[in-house]
Design a protein around this motif. Sequence first.
Motif, PDB file in Angstrom:
ATOM      1  N   ARG A   1     -15.891  35.025  80.667  1.00  0.00           N
ATOM      2  CA  ARG A   1     -15.315  33.682  80.511  1.00  0.00           C
ATOM      3  C   ARG A   1     -15.967  33.047  79.278  1.00  0.00           C
ATOM      4  NH1 ARG A   1     -12.450  32.299  85.259  1.00  0.00           N
ATOM      5  NH2 ARG A   1     -13.029  33.591  87.036  1.00  0.00           N
ATOM      6  N   PRO A   2     -15.558  33.480  78.086  1.00  0.00           N
ATOM      7  CA  PRO A   2     -16.288  33.100  76.871  1.00  0.00           C
ATOM      8  C   PRO A   2     -15.995  31.691  76.372  1.00  0.00           C
ATOM      9  CG  PRO A   2     -14.418  34.484  76.304  1.00  0.00           C
ATOM     10  CD  PRO A   2     -14.481  34.450  77.809  1.00  0.00           C
ATOM     11  N   LEU A   3     -14.941  31.042  76.872  1.00  0.00           N
ATOM     12  CA  LEU A   3     -14.490  29.797  76.257  1.00  0.00           C
ATOM     13  C   LEU A   3     -14.623  28.589  77.180  1.00  0.00           C
ATOM     14  CD1 LEU A   3     -11.296  31.180  74.450  1.00  0.00           C
ATOM     15  CD2 LEU A   3     -13.584  30.830  73.505  1.00  0.00           C
TER      16      LEU A   3
ATOM     17  N   SER B   1      -1.671  23.777  98.268  1.00  0.00           N
ATOM     18  CA  SER B   1      -2.400  22.530  98.013  1.00  0.00           C
ATOM     19  C   SER B   1      -3.821  22.591  98.564  1.00  0.00           C
ATOM     20  CB  SER B   1      -1.656  21.339  98.617  1.00  0.00           C
ATOM     21  OG  SER B   1      -1.698  21.365 100.035  1.00  0.00           O
ATOM     22  N   LEU B   2      -4.070  23.547  99.450  1.00  0.00           N
ATOM     23  CA  LEU B   2      -5.399  23.710 100.040  1.00  0.00           C
ATOM     24  C   LEU B   2      -6.205  24.811  99.350  1.00  0.00           C
ATOM     25  CD1 LEU B   2      -4.419  23.512 103.829  1.00  0.00           C
ATOM     26  CD2 LEU B   2      -5.144  21.652 102.312  1.00  0.00           C
ATOM     27  N   LEU B   3      -5.621  25.446  98.344  1.00  0.00           N
ATOM     28  CA  LEU B   3      -6.269  26.577  97.681  1.00  0.00           C
ATOM     29  C   LEU B   3      -6.692  26.196  96.265  1.00  0.00           C
ATOM     30  CD1 LEU B   3      -3.778  29.390  98.767  1.00  0.00           C
ATOM     31  CD2 LEU B   3      -5.951  28.751  99.854  1.00  0.00           C
ATOM     32  N   ARG B   4      -7.745  26.842  95.794  1.00  0.00           N
ATOM     33  CA  ARG B   4      -8.231  26.623  94.435  1.00  0.00           C
ATOM     34  C   ARG B   4      -8.587  27.963  93.792  1.00  0.00           C
ATOM     35  NH1 ARG B   4      -6.311  22.647  95.770  1.00  0.00           N
ATOM     36  NH2 ARG B   4      -7.114  20.506  95.740  1.00  0.00           N
ATOM     37  N   ALA B   5      -8.350  28.057  92.504  1.00  0.00           N
ATOM     38  CA  ALA B   5      -8.797  29.212  91.721  1.00  0.00           C
ATOM     39  C   ALA B   5     -10.175  28.889  91.166  1.00  0.00           C
ATOM     40  CB  ALA B   5      -7.818  29.496  90.585  1.00  0.00           C
ATOM     41  N   VAL B   6     -11.147  29.709  91.517  1.00  0.00           N
ATOM     42  CA  VAL B   6     -12.544  29.414  91.202  1.00  0.00           C
ATOM     43  C   VAL B   6     -12.942  30.057  89.880  1.00  0.00           C
ATOM     44  CG1 VAL B   6     -14.919  29.794  91.975  1.00  0.00           C
ATOM     45  CG2 VAL B   6     -13.165  29.101  93.608  1.00  0.00           C
ATOM     46  N   GLN B   7     -13.747  29.327  89.103  1.00  0.00           N
ATOM     47  CA  GLN B   7     -14.213  29.786  87.805  1.00  0.00           C
ATOM     48  C   GLN B   7     -15.742  29.847  87.800  1.00  0.00           C
ATOM     49  OE1 GLN B   7     -12.385  26.598  85.460  1.00  0.00           O
ATOM     50  NE2 GLN B   7     -10.625  27.903  85.004  1.00  0.00           N
TER      51      GLN B   7
ATOM     52  N   PHE C   1     -10.683  30.575  81.595  1.00  0.00           N
ATOM     53  CA  PHE C   1     -10.102  31.733  82.253  1.00  0.00           C
ATOM     54  C   PHE C   1     -10.916  32.995  81.964  1.00  0.00           C
ATOM     55  CE2 PHE C   1      -8.090  31.357  78.101  1.00  0.00           C
ATOM     56  CZ  PHE C   1      -8.117  32.656  77.608  1.00  0.00           C
ATOM     57  N   LYS C   2     -10.722  33.984  82.818  1.00  0.00           N
ATOM     58  CA  LYS C   2     -11.461  35.238  82.705  1.00  0.00           C
ATOM     59  C   LYS C   2     -10.672  36.239  81.881  1.00  0.00           C
ATOM     60  CE  LYS C   2     -14.109  38.411  85.635  1.00  0.00           C
ATOM     61  NZ  LYS C   2     -14.454  38.748  87.037  1.00  0.00           N
TER      62      LYS C   2
ATOM     63  N   PRO D   1      -5.681  43.123  78.640  1.00  0.00           N
ATOM     64  CA  PRO D   1      -5.377  42.957  77.208  1.00  0.00           C
ATOM     65  C   PRO D   1      -4.660  41.648  76.883  1.00  0.00           C
ATOM     66  CG  PRO D   1      -5.003  45.224  77.845  1.00  0.00           C
ATOM     67  CD  PRO D   1      -5.320  44.486  79.114  1.00  0.00           C
ATOM     68  N   LEU D   2      -3.750  41.188  77.751  1.00  0.00           N
ATOM     69  CA  LEU D   2      -3.041  39.940  77.483  1.00  0.00           C
ATOM     70  C   LEU D   2      -3.988  38.745  77.495  1.00  0.00           C
ATOM     71  CD1 LEU D   2      -0.322  38.612  76.896  1.00  0.00           C
ATOM     72  CD2 LEU D   2       0.039  38.419  79.370  1.00  0.00           C
ATOM     73  N   ASP D   3      -5.031  38.807  78.337  1.00  0.00           N
ATOM     74  CA  ASP D   3      -6.025  37.727  78.362  1.00  0.00           C
ATOM     75  C   ASP D   3      -6.745  37.624  77.021  1.00  0.00           C
ATOM     76  OD1 ASP D   3      -5.450  37.295  81.082  1.00  0.00           O
ATOM     77  OD2 ASP D   3      -6.932  38.802  81.680  1.00  0.00           O
ATOM     78  N   LEU D   4      -6.998  38.773  76.412  1.00  0.00           N
ATOM     79  CA  LEU D   4      -7.674  38.785  75.120  1.00  0.00           C
ATOM     80  C   LEU D   4      -6.801  38.137  74.046  1.00  0.00           C
ATOM     81  CD1 LEU D   4     -10.342  39.685  73.886  1.00  0.00           C
ATOM     82  CD2 LEU D   4      -9.308  41.899  73.386  1.00  0.00           C
ATOM     83  N   VAL D   5      -5.497  38.381  74.108  1.00  0.00           N
ATOM     84  CA  VAL D   5      -4.565  37.743  73.171  1.00  0.00           C
ATOM     85  C   VAL D   5      -4.604  36.226  73.347  1.00  0.00           C
ATOM     86  CG1 VAL D   5      -2.138  37.503  72.528  1.00  0.00           C
ATOM     87  CG2 VAL D   5      -3.068  39.766  73.050  1.00  0.00           C
TER      88      VAL D   5
END
Length: 258
Positions: free
Chosen positions: A129-131, A183-189, A234-235, A239-243
């Motif tokens: 998660r570099p950014l 609504s009760l869920l979260r994406a954790v970072q 984001f993590k 490859p698409l994440d790197l783009v």
Amino acid sequence: MSDAPLPQPPAQPVSGRTTTRTAAVIPAAGRGVRLGPGAPKALRTLGGTPMLIHAVRAMADSRAVSLVVVVAPPEGAAEVRTLLDAHALPDRTEFVVVPGGESRQESVKLGLDALPPGFDIVLVHDAARPLVPVDTVDAVVEAVRDGAPAVVPALPLADTVKQVEPAAVPGEPELVVATPDRSLLRAVQTPQGFDRDTLVRAHETVTDNVTDDASMIEQLGLPVVTVPGHEEAFKVTRPLDLVLAEAVLARRRLNDGF
């Protein structure tokens, strides 16, 4: 950068409150196979600079963080030390490199073991998660300072989520068994922040192989709270994440001269 023990000045009261010192542990020993063949994921370049360096800078940019411990691939600790020495990093922050273990959990434990006394708060941050913006880092630290034993940055989910019965063969159709209320869920970072003693106790007592350190605190029966995450934290996994990360970095450089 030094691997020697750090001098520990006593905490001093400031405005009626005792100051706390914060260290960050960055597990960077994973291979990152989903990104494809090549260097370990943390050493892949983003804008010409290894992702690990971006992640280290993201922690060091917070004035609350005075020590960053990088947990390197077991055979690559010397390479990571050289890498840190070769890049401009804030002078106010100390950097230590230790070899990692076979799992993320083991690597975090080795990073914790390398912390000298005097640090009350520990951040655990994914090198992938570099950014993550510094405001997110500061929000996590502040919530731990305010008394939470464990803090995670988190975002609401944009997609509907389905619980399924896993297929016996990957790629085969899977039966949907429930649709959780998003609504009760979260994406954790990350970074996830912890009271140091609590995190050490969790690593000493929880033996399950978990995907994040906050889950270990939950198993101790202690509360975990969230603070707002950020879409740029984001993590980088595929490859698409790197783009996408390259695009975010290019926009930052254009707008902020980053």
